[in-house]
Structures are given as structure tokens and as C-alpha cells.
Design a protein around this motif. Sequence first.
Motif, PDB file in Angstrom:
ATOM      1  N   MET A   1     -15.825  50.390  13.774  1.00  0.00           N
ATOM      2  CA  MET A   1     -14.435  50.251  14.133  1.00  0.00           C
ATOM      3  C   MET A   1     -13.614  51.074  13.156  1.00  0.00           C
ATOM      4  O   MET A   1     -13.903  51.108  11.963  1.00  0.00           O
ATOM      5  N   LYS A   2     -12.593  51.710  13.672  1.00  0.00           N
ATOM      6  CA  LYS A   2     -11.685  52.483  12.828  1.00  0.00           C
ATOM      7  C   LYS A   2     -10.379  51.709  12.664  1.00  0.00           C
ATOM      8  O   LYS A   2      -9.861  51.136  13.619  1.00  0.00           O
ATOM      9  N   VAL A   3      -9.866  51.696  11.440  1.00  0.00           N
ATOM     10  CA  VAL A   3      -8.603  51.029  11.135  1.00  0.00           C
ATOM     11  C   VAL A   3      -7.774  51.964  10.279  1.00  0.00           C
ATOM     12  O   VAL A   3      -8.280  52.521   9.298  1.00  0.00           O
ATOM     13  N   THR A  29     -10.679  53.740  -5.395  1.00  0.00           N
ATOM     14  CA  THR A  29     -10.479  54.436  -4.125  1.00  0.00           C
ATOM     15  C   THR A  29     -11.608  55.428  -3.870  1.00  0.00           C
ATOM     16  O   THR A  29     -12.142  55.501  -2.761  1.00  0.00           O
ATOM     17  N   LEU A  30     -11.975  56.179  -4.889  1.00  0.00           N
ATOM     18  CA  LEU A  30     -13.071  57.140  -4.750  1.00  0.00           C
ATOM     19  C   LEU A  30     -14.375  56.444  -4.383  1.00  0.00           C
ATOM     20  O   LEU A  30     -15.122  56.918  -3.522  1.00  0.00           O
ATOM     21  N   GLN A  31     -14.647  55.291  -4.973  1.00  0.00           N
ATOM     22  CA  GLN A  31     -15.875  54.563  -4.643  1.00  0.00           C
ATOM     23  C   GLN A  31     -15.862  54.098  -3.191  1.00  0.00           C
ATOM     24  O   GLN A  31     -16.887  54.166  -2.507  1.00  0.00           O
ATOM     25  N   MET A  32     -14.699  53.661  -2.698  1.00  0.00           N
ATOM     26  CA  MET A  32     -14.616  53.267  -1.279  1.00  0.00           C
ATOM     27  C   MET A  32     -14.877  54.466  -0.376  1.00  0.00           C
ATOM     28  O   MET A  32     -15.522  54.334   0.666  1.00  0.00           O
ATOM     29  N   TYR A  33     -14.420  55.643  -0.784  1.00  0.00           N
ATOM     30  CA  TYR A  33     -14.692  56.859  -0.023  1.00  0.00           C
ATOM     31  C   TYR A  33     -16.190  57.176  -0.049  1.00  0.00           C
ATOM     32  O   TYR A  33     -16.803  57.435   0.986  1.00  0.00           O
ATOM     33  N   LEU A  34     -16.786  57.132  -1.228  1.00  0.00           N
ATOM     34  CA  LEU A  34     -18.215  57.435  -1.354  1.00  0.00           C
ATOM     35  C   LEU A  34     -19.086  56.417  -0.622  1.00  0.00           C
ATOM     36  O   LEU A  34     -20.174  56.753  -0.143  1.00  0.00           O
ATOM     37  N   ASP A  35     -18.608  55.166  -0.521  1.00  0.00           N
ATOM     38  CA  ASP A  35     -19.322  54.127   0.214  1.00  0.00           C
ATOM     39  C   ASP A  35     -19.141  54.238   1.722  1.00  0.00           C
ATOM     40  O   ASP A  35     -19.763  53.494   2.479  1.00  0.00           O
ATOM     41  N   GLY A  36     -18.272  55.132   2.176  1.00  0.00           N
ATOM     42  CA  GLY A  36     -18.043  55.324   3.608  1.00  0.00           C
ATOM     43  C   GLY A  36     -17.036  54.358   4.211  1.00  0.00           C
ATOM     44  O   GLY A  36     -16.839  54.348   5.416  1.00  0.00           O
ATOM     45  N   VAL A  37     -16.395  53.544   3.391  1.00  0.00           N
ATOM     46  CA  VAL A  37     -15.393  52.599   3.896  1.00  0.00           C
ATOM     47  C   VAL A  37     -14.098  53.338   4.212  1.00  0.00           C
ATOM     48  O   VAL A  37     -13.472  53.096   5.234  1.00  0.00           O
ATOM     49  N   ILE A  38     -13.704  54.237   3.323  1.00  0.00           N
ATOM     50  CA  ILE A  38     -12.578  55.126   3.608  1.00  0.00           C
ATOM     51  C   ILE A  38     -13.161  56.432   4.101  1.00  0.00           C
ATOM     52  O   ILE A  38     -13.964  57.067   3.412  1.00  0.00           O
ATOM     53  N   GLU A  39     -12.775  56.818   5.310  1.00  0.00           N
ATOM     54  CA  GLU A  39     -13.305  58.032   5.911  1.00  0.00           C
ATOM     55  C   GLU A  39     -12.418  59.239   5.603  1.00  0.00           C
ATOM     56  O   GLU A  39     -12.919  60.336   5.367  1.00  0.00           O
ATOM     57  N   VAL A  56     -14.750  50.223   9.256  1.00  0.00           N
ATOM     58  CA  VAL A  56     -15.035  48.824   8.930  1.00  0.00           C
ATOM     59  C   VAL A  56     -15.450  48.068  10.183  1.00  0.00           C
ATOM     60  O   VAL A  56     -15.364  48.586  11.291  1.00  0.00           O
ATOM     61  N   ASP A  57     -15.869  46.818  10.006  1.00  0.00           N
ATOM     62  CA  ASP A  57     -16.265  45.984  11.138  1.00  0.00           C
ATOM     63  C   ASP A  57     -15.079  45.295  11.807  1.00  0.00           C
ATOM     64  O   ASP A  57     -15.175  44.900  12.966  1.00  0.00           O
ATOM     65  N   SER A  58     -13.971  45.121  11.064  1.00  0.00           N
ATOM     66  CA  SER A  58     -12.809  44.403  11.603  1.00  0.00           C
ATOM     67  C   SER A  58     -11.576  44.697  10.754  1.00  0.00           C
ATOM     68  O   SER A  58     -11.701  45.181   9.618  1.00  0.00           O
ATOM     69  N   THR A  59     -10.414  44.370  11.284  1.00  0.00           N
ATOM     70  CA  THR A  59      -9.196  44.511  10.488  1.00  0.00           C
ATOM     71  C   THR A  59      -9.225  43.529   9.316  1.00  0.00           C
ATOM     72  O   THR A  59      -8.681  43.824   8.248  1.00  0.00           O
ATOM     73  N   GLU A  60      -9.873  42.393   9.499  1.00  0.00           N
ATOM     74  CA  GLU A  60      -9.995  41.422   8.417  1.00  0.00           C
ATOM     75  C   GLU A  60     -10.799  42.008   7.252  1.00  0.00           C
ATOM     76  O   GLU A  60     -10.461  41.811   6.092  1.00  0.00           O
ATOM     77  N   GLN A  61     -11.872  42.731   7.571  1.00  0.00           N
ATOM     78  CA  GLN A  61     -12.661  43.369   6.517  1.00  0.00           C
ATOM     79  C   GLN A  61     -11.827  44.447   5.821  1.00  0.00           C
ATOM     80  O   GLN A  61     -11.850  44.555   4.592  1.00  0.00           O
ATOM     81  N   PRO A  83      -5.793  48.769  14.144  1.00  0.00           N
ATOM     82  CA  PRO A  83      -7.069  49.209  14.720  1.00  0.00           C
ATOM     83  C   PRO A  83      -6.816  50.365  15.687  1.00  0.00           C
ATOM     84  O   PRO A  83      -5.839  50.347  16.439  1.00  0.00           O
ATOM     85  N   VAL A  84      -7.674  51.373  15.624  1.00  0.00           N
ATOM     86  CA  VAL A  84      -7.539  52.538  16.504  1.00  0.00           C
ATOM     87  C   VAL A  84      -8.898  52.846  17.138  1.00  0.00           C
ATOM     88  O   VAL A  84      -9.939  52.452  16.627  1.00  0.00           O
ATOM     89  N   GLY A  85      -8.849  53.538  18.265  1.00  0.00           N
ATOM     90  CA  GLY A  85     -10.070  53.901  18.966  1.00  0.00           C
ATOM     91  C   GLY A  85      -9.840  55.105  19.839  1.00  0.00           C
ATOM     92  O   GLY A  85      -8.773  55.737  19.785  1.00  0.00           O
ATOM     93  N   PRO A  86     -10.815  55.423  20.661  1.00  0.00           N
ATOM     94  CA  PRO A  86     -10.698  56.576  21.539  1.00  0.00           C
ATOM     95  C   PRO A  86      -9.476  56.463  22.452  1.00  0.00           C
ATOM     96  O   PRO A  86      -9.051  55.361  22.805  1.00  0.00           O
ATOM     97  N   LEU A  87      -8.944  57.606  22.838  1.00  0.00           N
ATOM     98  CA  LEU A  87      -7.792  57.655  23.734  1.00  0.00           C
ATOM     99  C   LEU A  87      -8.293  57.408  25.158  1.00  0.00           C
ATOM    100  O   LEU A  87      -8.555  58.324  25.937  1.00  0.00           O
ATOM    101  N   ALA A  88      -8.462  56.130  25.487  1.00  0.00           N
ATOM    102  CA  ALA A  88      -9.086  55.697  26.741  1.00  0.00           C
ATOM    103  C   ALA A  88      -8.436  56.292  27.996  1.00  0.00           C
ATOM    104  O   ALA A  88      -9.154  56.616  28.949  1.00  0.00           O
TER     105      ALA A  88
END
Length: 97
Positions: A1-3, A29-39, A56-61, A83-88
Motif C-alpha cells: 500500500m502506498k501512503v 529518516t535515512l534508515q526508513m528510506y534504506l528499509d524501504g518504508v519511505i520510497e 506500508v501495510d496501512s495508514t495506521e502503520q 492512502p493512494v493507489g492506481p488511477l482506476a
Amino acid sequence: MKVLAIGAIVKPVSDQQRAEIMPKEVPHTLQMYLDGVIEQFWFRQDKPGPVFLMNVDSTEQAKSVIDLMPIVAAGFAQYEFIPVGPLAPLGLLIQGK
């Protein structure tokens, strides 16, 4: 999921406070980027604050991860989570749909 996590500074940060917080904030912040949480990340052009595209898995996460950021934990920044997703509606342009 993208947020999208859109940050805003909600309380002025003095030079001394900035000097105490930023040496923790930047590596966090850099660690979150390296962990793939921040894209992806950007800095707002309308007012001070970052914008993160999070994986992330959810907006709560997303909120729980952002709440650990030193500048947020210290009460200087807050985030809005979208939360964002494909332009359906583009699917309507595909023939046979």
C-alpha cells in the motif's frame, strides 16, 4: 500500500532545538528510506515540512512509523496521511471494459 505522509511544522523550532533534533532526525529518516518504508521524499514548497511516499501495510502503520520520528515525538511536526493507489478511472479507457 502506498501512503502520502505530508508533514507540517506546528511549533517553532529554535536553533538550539534544531541542533539537538536534526542529528537524530536525519539518520532516522535515512534508515526508513534504506528499509524501504519511505520510497520517495520531497520538501514542501508552500511551507516547511517533508512529504514522504511510504510503502506500508496501512495508514495506521504509516502513522506509527512517523510518530517515532524525533521531530514528531518532540511535538514540532505533524503529518497528514493519505492512502493512494492506481488511477482506476484509466481502466475505462481500455476497450472492452
